[in-house]
Design an enzyme around this catalytic site. Structure first.
Site, PDB file in Angstrom:
ATOM      1  N   ASN A  91       0.868  -1.179   0.000  1.00  0.00           N
ATOM      2  CA  ASN A  91       0.000   0.000   0.000  1.00  0.00           C
ATOM      3  C   ASN A  91       0.906   1.231   0.000  1.00  0.00           C
ATOM      4  O   ASN A  91       1.855   1.311   0.785  1.00  0.00           O
ATOM      5  CB  ASN A  91      -0.904   0.006   1.233  1.00  0.00           C
ATOM      6  CG  ASN A  91      -1.894  -1.152   1.213  1.00  0.00           C
ATOM      7  OD1 ASN A  91      -2.325  -1.589   0.147  1.00  0.00           O
ATOM      8  ND2 ASN A  91      -2.245  -1.657   2.390  1.00  0.00           N
ATOM      9  N   GLY A  97      -4.690   3.075   1.414  1.00  0.00           N
ATOM     10  CA  GLY A  97      -4.823   2.205   2.576  1.00  0.00           C
ATOM     11  C   GLY A  97      -3.582   2.106   3.433  1.00  0.00           C
ATOM     12  O   GLY A  97      -3.563   1.361   4.408  1.00  0.00           O
ATOM     13  N   HIS A 104       6.801  -1.624   4.042  1.00  0.00           N
ATOM     14  CA  HIS A 104       6.474  -3.019   4.332  1.00  0.00           C
ATOM     15  C   HIS A 104       5.597  -3.578   3.225  1.00  0.00           C
ATOM     16  O   HIS A 104       4.867  -2.844   2.569  1.00  0.00           O
ATOM     17  CB  HIS A 104       5.731  -3.143   5.673  1.00  0.00           C
ATOM     18  CG  HIS A 104       4.440  -2.383   5.697  1.00  0.00           C
ATOM     19  ND1 HIS A 104       4.393  -1.023   5.931  1.00  0.00           N
ATOM     20  CD2 HIS A 104       3.157  -2.768   5.475  1.00  0.00           C
ATOM     21  CE1 HIS A 104       3.144  -0.610   5.872  1.00  0.00           C
ATOM     22  NE2 HIS A 104       2.367  -1.650   5.581  1.00  0.00           N
TER      23      HIS A 104
HETATM   24  P1  5GP Z   1      -0.727  -0.682   5.923  1.00  0.00           P
HETATM   25  O1  5GP Z   1      -2.183  -0.371   6.140  1.00  0.00           O
HETATM   26  O2  5GP Z   1       0.149   0.465   6.374  1.00  0.00           O
HETATM   27  O3  5GP Z   1      -0.387  -1.179   4.538  1.00  0.00           O
HETATM   28  O4  5GP Z   1      -0.419  -1.930   6.829  1.00  0.00           O
HETATM   29  C1  5GP Z   1      -0.246  -1.872   8.201  1.00  0.00           C
HETATM   30  C2  5GP Z   1      -0.589  -3.259   8.735  1.00  0.00           C
HETATM   31  O5  5GP Z   1       0.021  -3.386  10.008  1.00  0.00           O
HETATM   32  C3  5GP Z   1      -2.083  -3.513   8.920  1.00  0.00           C
HETATM   33  O6  5GP Z   1      -2.474  -4.655   8.160  1.00  0.00           O
HETATM   34  C4  5GP Z   1      -2.245  -3.728  10.425  1.00  0.00           C
HETATM   35  O7  5GP Z   1      -3.184  -4.743  10.743  1.00  0.00           O
HETATM   36  C5  5GP Z   1      -0.831  -4.121  10.851  1.00  0.00           C
HETATM   37  N1  5GP Z   1      -0.512  -3.738  12.220  1.00  0.00           N
HETATM   38  C6  5GP Z   1      -0.764  -2.522  12.815  1.00  0.00           C
HETATM   39  N2  5GP Z   1      -0.314  -2.523  14.083  1.00  0.00           N
HETATM   40  C7  5GP Z   1       0.241  -3.734  14.300  1.00  0.00           C
HETATM   41  C8  5GP Z   1       0.878  -4.329  15.443  1.00  0.00           C
HETATM   42  O8  5GP Z   1       1.031  -3.733  16.507  1.00  0.00           O
HETATM   43  N3  5GP Z   1       1.297  -5.608  15.298  1.00  0.00           N
HETATM   44  C9  5GP Z   1       1.161  -6.312  14.121  1.00  0.00           C
HETATM   45  N4  5GP Z   1       1.621  -7.573  14.098  1.00  0.00           N
HETATM   46  N5  5GP Z   1       0.575  -5.779  13.033  1.00  0.00           N
HETATM   47  C10 5GP Z   1       0.114  -4.512  13.118  1.00  0.00           C
END
Ligand code: 5GP
Length: 120
Positions: A91, A97, A104
């Site tokens: 993303n 999103g 990552h």
């Molecule tokens: P993004 O939305 O930035 O592409 O992805 C962030 C991801 O990190 C989301 O899917 C969310 O569920 C995950 N995430 C957020 N906080 C934490 C956390 O404290 N631990 C883990 N394992 N995943 C997290």
């Protein structure tokens, strides 16, 4: 790039073992752990240990070797946990999103609905 002097990202805190996570793979420069809110039967986050790059575009421009290492870790995780077939999602930007601005990828594996793009 991340803002100098800003608080460490959630993912940096996972790297530092300040926040618990189920770590499934790790190299000197990359870490992989289960997403806390899985959106597929297999949902693993693969992040660089550095939060220097906010997204995959910055990483590709700044350190293509590190991006290749991230993809290689994603492939290994998918081989071990998802039978080797997977989606790799970066993303990029809030409206797409992205919520954590520390580069990552999402490794998504398992059964998807035929033709579905995002959900399973
Ligand atoms: P993004 O939305 O930035 O592409 O992805 C962030 C991801 O990190 C989301 O899917 C969310 O569920 C995950 N995430 C957020 N906080 C934490 C956390 O404290 N631990 C883990 N394992 N995943 C997290």
């Amino acid at each position: 790039m991340s803002t100098p002097g800003a608080e460490p990202s959630i993912f940096s805190r996972i790297v530092a073992r300040e926040i618990p996570a189920t770590i499934v793979a790790e190299t000197d420069r990359v870490i992989a752990f289960n997403d806390i809110a899985p959106k597929a039967p297999v949902h693993v986050i693969v992040a660089t240990k550095t939060e220097h790059y906010r997204n995959v575009v910055e990483l590709a421009a700044g350190d293509p070797g590190l991006l290749a290492e991230l993809v290689s870790v994603a492939e290994r995780v998918a081989a071990e946990h998802a039978g080797g077939e997977f989606r790799l999602v970066f993303n990029t930007g809030e409206s797409a999103g992205q919520t954590i601005f520390h580069v990552h990828a999402h490794v998504l594996g398992g059964r998807f609905k035929e033709g579905s793009l995002g959900s399973h």
